[in-house]
Scaffold this motif. Structure first.
Motif, short mmCIF file in Angstrom:
data_model
loop_
_atom_site.label_atom_id
_atom_site.label_comp_id
_atom_site.label_asym_id
_atom_site.label_seq_id
_atom_site.Cartn_x
_atom_site.Cartn_y
_atom_site.Cartn_z
N PRO A 33 0.45 -1.00 0.26
CA PRO A 33 0.31 -0.06 -0.08
C PRO A 33 1.10 1.31 0.50
N LEU A 34 1.90 1.29 0.66
CA LEU A 34 3.07 2.24 0.83
C LEU A 34 3.59 2.75 -0.33
N LEU A 138 -1.61 -7.85 -8.35
CA LEU A 138 -3.01 -6.94 -7.32
C LEU A 138 -3.99 -8.77 -7.41
N PRO A 139 -4.64 -9.44 -8.26
CA PRO A 139 -5.10 -10.42 -8.04
C PRO A 139 -4.50 -11.55 -8.03
N ILE A 140 -3.74 -11.59 -8.44
CA ILE A 140 -2.13 -12.96 -7.82
C ILE A 140 -1.98 -13.62 -6.65
N ALA A 146 -4.80 -16.15 1.96
CA ALA A 146 -5.47 -15.44 2.63
C ALA A 146 -5.32 -14.08 3.74
N HIS A 147 -4.06 -14.38 4.45
CA HIS A 147 -2.93 -13.72 5.32
C HIS A 147 -2.66 -12.28 4.50
N LEU A 148 -2.44 -12.18 3.32
CA LEU A 148 -2.53 -10.96 2.29
C LEU A 148 -3.37 -10.30 1.77
N ARG A 149 -4.10 -10.90 2.33
CA ARG A 149 -5.88 -9.48 1.04
C ARG A 149 -6.34 -8.80 1.72
N ILE A 150 -5.96 -8.17 2.90
CA ILE A 150 -6.09 -6.86 3.62
C ILE A 150 -4.79 -5.49 2.96
N TYR A 151 -4.22 -6.64 3.04
CA TYR A 151 -2.72 -5.51 2.06
C TYR A 151 -3.50 -5.26 0.43
N ILE A 152 -3.84 -6.32 0.43
CA ILE A 152 -4.00 -5.94 -1.55
C ILE A 152 -4.50 -5.38 -1.61
N LEU A 153 -6.17 -4.93 -0.63
CA LEU A 153 -7.35 -4.62 -0.99
C LEU A 153 -6.84 -3.08 -0.12
N GLU A 154 -5.59 -2.81 0.34
CA GLU A 154 -5.27 -1.09 0.83
C GLU A 154 -4.86 -0.42 -0.75
N ALA A 155 -3.88 -1.71 -1.30
CA ALA A 155 -3.13 -1.31 -2.42
C ALA A 155 -4.02 -1.43 -3.90
N THR A 156 -5.01 -2.16 -3.13
CA THR A 156 -6.41 -1.99 -5.06
C THR A 156 -6.49 -1.01 -4.77
N ILE A 157 -7.28 0.06 -3.57
CA ILE A 157 -7.76 1.30 -3.55
C ILE A 157 -7.56 2.16 -3.92
#
Length: 478
Positions: A33-34, A138-140, A146-157
């Motif tokens: 995200p950063l 990002l989708p990969i 599953a435990h990476l999804r919070i960070y991926i969602l932040e990066a996607t936003i």
């Protein structure tokens, strides 16, 4: 590879190894995200640090290397585990491992194409790969574990905000004018009027020294790759003027737009993104005792508007010194013809090469001089700006007090040879119009890397003596 017990000691618990391996991946993903936030041209980080996107770009690259290191450790440790436990042939077919291998392959591709020498030589390839893989990763990673999804969602936003931001800042211009600058081999002038734009450009807060990005619907590549510095004061003239040096890529394609045997083409549709740049956060130079501007080639598109704006605000031209190194006098004609007598009084032009030498004011006869071989450009942005060899500008073999060869409009002083930066810095830092030593100084540079390095060394000597110097070297290190 050694057995796990040899790596961690006889009492090592296998769970500790796997815990460390997973943590490498989690730490790498948590920085995404950063990393995406640092890619925004106008981000909260920019507002908090007062740094523009090109100044934050080195941190973006550094964080990218750190993320690559963590993901590489994560992949390497898991590969070691699978081999030692004889699980590789089985696990390599599982979806999470397949996605993991694909992800590390993408990151290694990103890291390889981002190597400085490769990036600068094949910038278009780097740009396309960078954009495409930053979306694909990002989708990969989201479906990897599953435990990476919070960070991926932040990066996607953040990535979505990046796209929205860029589209909001775009203004479409139906009719720009592109022309070859007379008596130059590869300089173009692009004039972009404010009138009839889809977004009211006149309401935008343009700061002298800022840059914009362009895309041309009539051109096969519509990607906004290169920054172009605004060479005038748009809110004063009600138009944007860009000076472009024809190189490979975007500028060569622009030159072809004009067509053969023509000097000008009008009614060119284009889109503008910006303005951007560190100039929006510059201090108020009216409070400085002395200001030195140094430019190489079309690097003057950055320094000249700042110089003109300060004179327009009432700053005495005698408190400023404008040093401009060009290959030949014709390369400076585009600027000199727009300067007032007061503005020209502080301008010194140094011709470092041969070619046609002309008087932009219209008097005088062009004459041919001996050509000087060589030429190096600014890195990335410098490819569009300078035709002066960095070693020419970095050296100090010519005296700053050599006699001018030609006087443009009786104000601009023209010198043959390279500027002596040591002498120039000493004169600026030790003299003042009222004969008292200056206490607060500013130095602004835009030119080849050798020029900036030479000036930094000379300025550093005076900083060591206790001088209060504000320094800015404009340039991109993409």
């Amino acid at each position: 590879m050694e057995p796990l017990s040899m790596v961690f000691g006889p009492g090592c618990v296998l769970g500790n190894y796997l815990h460390l391996t997973k943590r490498f991946g989690i730490i790498g993903a948590s920085q995404l995200p950063l990393h995406y936030l640092l890619a925004l041209k106008s981000s909260p980080i920019s507002y908090l640090t007062r740094l523009s996107h090109e100044e934050l770009n080195p941190y973006h690259r550094a964080l990218g290397r750190i993320i690559l290191i963590f993901f590489s450790l994560h992949a390497s440790f898991y590969l070691n585990f699978f081999i030692q436990q004889s699980l590789l042939t089985k696990r390599i077919r599982d979806p999470d491992v397949i996605l993991g291998v694909l992800a590390i392959t993408i990151f290694l591709l990103l890291g390889t194409t981002a190597l400085s020498w490769l990036r600068r030589r094949y910038y278009f390839l780097f740009f396309v790969i960078h954009v495409a893989t930053s979306i694909a990763i990002l989708p990969i990673l989201y479906f990897h574990v599953a435990h990476l999804r919070i960070y991926i969602l932040e990066a996607t936003i953040i990535y979505i905000l990046l796209i929205v931001q860029r589209n909001i800042s775009i203004a479409k211009i139906p009719s720009a004018t592109l022309s070859h600058i007379p008596l130059t081999n590869n300089l173009l002038s692009l004039t972009i009027p404010f009138i009839n734009s889809t977004s009211n450009l006149s309401r935008r807060n343009f700061h002298p020294g800022q840059h914009i990005y362009l895309s041309f619907p009539i051109h096969q590549s519509r990607l906004r790759l290169n920054p172009f510095t605004i060479a005038n004061l748009p809110q004063k003239t009600n138009h944007i003027r860009l000076i472009l040096r024809t190189r490979n890529g975007t500028t060569r394609n622009l030159s072809s737009i004009i067509g053969p045997n023509k000097t000008t083409r009008t009614n060119i549709p284009l889109s503008i993104e910006g303005p951007y740049g560190a100039a929006a956060n510059f201090p108020d130079f009216l409070h400085y005792d002395r200001i030195l501007f140094v430019a190489g080639g079309v690097g003057a598109t950055f320094t000249l508007p700042i110089y003109q704006s300060l004179i327009a605000r009432g700053l005495d031209a005698s408190k400023m010194r404008f040093v401009w190194a060009v290959k030949n006098e014709s390369d400076a004609a585009w600027a000199v013809e727009y300067l007032s007598v007061e503005e020209m009084s502080g301008v010194e032009i140094y011709t470092t090469g041969g070619g046609r030498r002309v008087n932009p004011a219209g008097s005088g006869t062009p004459r041919k001089e001996k050509e000087v071989e060589g030429g190096i450009e600014l890195q990335q942005r410098a490819r569009l700006m300078s035709d002066i060899e960095s070693s020419d500008l970095g050296a100090t073999t010519s005296s700053s007090s050599s006699a001018p060869l030609l006087d443009m409009s009786s104000s601009v002083k023209i010198f043959q040879g390279r500027p002596n930066f040591s002498a120039i810095i000493n004169e600026v830092f030790s003299a003042n119009p009222d004969a008292s030593p200056p206490t607060k100084l500013a130095v602004l540079v835009c030119g080849p890397a050798g020029m900036g390095a030479a000036l930094r060394r000379e300025v550093g000597v005076w900083i060591g003596r206790g001088k209060d110097v504000w320094w800015h070297n404009e340039g991109f290190g993409w």
